[in-house]
Design a protein around this motif. Structure first.
Motif, short mmCIF file in Angstrom:
data_model
loop_
_atom_site.label_atom_id
_atom_site.label_comp_id
_atom_site.label_asym_id
_atom_site.label_seq_id
_atom_site.Cartn_x
_atom_site.Cartn_y
_atom_site.Cartn_z
N ALA A 273 78.07 92.26 139.98
CA ALA A 273 78.20 90.88 140.12
C ALA A 273 76.98 90.34 140.21
CB ALA A 273 79.07 90.52 141.32
N LEU A 274 76.61 88.93 139.68
CA LEU A 274 75.62 88.07 140.00
C LEU A 274 75.64 87.05 141.00
CD1 LEU A 274 74.69 88.25 136.03
CD2 LEU A 274 73.91 89.60 137.80
N VAL B 145 78.76 85.08 138.91
CA VAL B 145 79.32 85.81 137.87
C VAL B 145 80.06 87.24 138.60
CG1 VAL B 145 78.81 87.19 135.84
CG2 VAL B 145 77.93 84.94 136.14
N PRO B 146 81.15 87.51 138.20
CA PRO B 146 81.92 88.70 138.80
C PRO B 146 81.25 89.79 138.21
CG PRO B 146 83.26 87.71 137.04
CD PRO B 146 82.14 86.56 137.40
N LEU C 93 78.54 90.57 127.07
CA LEU C 93 78.74 90.33 128.30
C LEU C 93 77.55 89.70 129.10
CD1 LEU C 93 79.89 94.33 129.04
CD2 LEU C 93 81.21 92.22 129.10
N THR C 94 78.12 88.96 130.17
CA THR C 94 77.05 87.97 130.75
C THR C 94 75.79 88.73 131.33
OG1 THR C 94 78.71 86.53 131.46
CG2 THR C 94 76.56 86.30 132.49
N GLN C 95 75.85 90.06 131.75
CA GLN C 95 74.89 90.82 132.25
C GLN C 95 73.72 91.21 131.16
OE1 GLN C 95 77.71 90.93 133.42
NE2 GLN C 95 78.26 91.04 135.40
N ASP C 96 74.40 91.51 129.90
CA ASP C 96 73.77 91.91 128.74
C ASP C 96 72.76 90.65 128.18
OD1 ASP C 96 74.21 94.45 128.84
OD2 ASP C 96 75.70 94.37 127.43
N MET C 97 73.76 89.43 128.24
CA MET C 97 73.15 88.29 127.72
C MET C 97 71.99 87.77 128.33
SD MET C 97 73.41 86.27 125.18
CE MET C 97 72.44 84.82 124.77
N LEU C 98 72.08 87.93 129.81
CA LEU C 98 70.84 87.65 130.86
C LEU C 98 69.55 88.48 130.34
CD1 LEU C 98 72.99 85.79 132.24
CD2 LEU C 98 71.52 86.65 134.45
#
Length: 221
Positions: free
Chosen positions: A49-50, A57-58, A199-204
């Protein structure tokens, strides 16, 4: 049905209007994968999670992601310069070319078959927690989106998510993006009308390394 789900569904089903600017030729490049990669425990850390984001973000539900789509560094032979983003829709991967014969590889969702395209573009602009504005065509097909004609506020239900790279050609926005998603079940699927999701974590991770004017190559599917 809640408005967030409706707007995201409309974004994914999308509009073909933006593809009119994409009269593109094929680009022949290839990559290869190595064995190994993240363990489940490592992935749990990478996709945690972020909570410090403006809209927390979960964690990614790893049960909904094939391990082959975890972020990793792989051998990758290409004539493209380091720092180039390469999208391979046939394999559902996005690559960021490193300078040592390798690339960082991310699992992705890609356009539906009827909206696939190939060629070159560049990052014309980028945004954190962007506003999403549906196209006129989308509003025409889905009148409930009219309330977002002035833009849908940022948040987890916003189709573009936490980060987005807007793809341009010759100074014109193509209406296609590389965006972030909190829906892990979409990775490895064709879901959009021209956009590519990580995925959000990858996009960041990618967003931090891809400045404006980054070259983007989209391989034939």
């Amino acid at each position: 049905m809640d408005s967030g789900r409706l707007s995201r569904r409309s974004f994914l089903s999308g509009s073909a209007a933006g593809l009119g600017v994409l009269g593109l030729g094929a680009v022949g490049l290839g990559g290869c994968a190595s064995s190994g990669g993240m363990t489940r425990a490592q992935a749990a850390l990478a996709y945690a999670a972020l909570p410090d984001e403006p809209y927390p973000v979960p964690a990614v539900d790893l049960d909904k992601v094939d391990p082959k789509f975890y972020r990793r560094t792989v051998p990758y032979e290409t004539s493209e310069a380091p720092g180039t983003i390469i999208i391979d829709p046939s394999s559902y991967y996005v690559y960021f070319v490193e300078g040592d014969g390798t690339a960082t590889r991310y699992g992705a969702n890609v356009p539906k078959p009827e909206f696939l395209w190939d060629g070159t573009a560049y990052v014309g602009r980028k945004a954190e927690w962007p506003i999403w504005t549906p196209t006129r065509d989308q509003i025409g097909r889905d009148p409930e989106l009219k309330k977002y004609a002035g833009g849908m506020p940022p948040g987890l239900e916003n189709p573009l998510g936490a980060r987005v790279l807007y793809l341009y050609q010759d100074g014109r926005y193509t209406l296609c993006t590389i965006y972030s998603t909190v829906y892990p079940q979409t990775i490895g699927q064709g879901v959009s009308s021209g956009c590519v999701g990580l995925l959000t974590q990858d996009m960041l991770h990618l967003y931090a390394r891809a400045p404006v004017d980054t070259n983007v190559v989209i391989l034939p599917a």
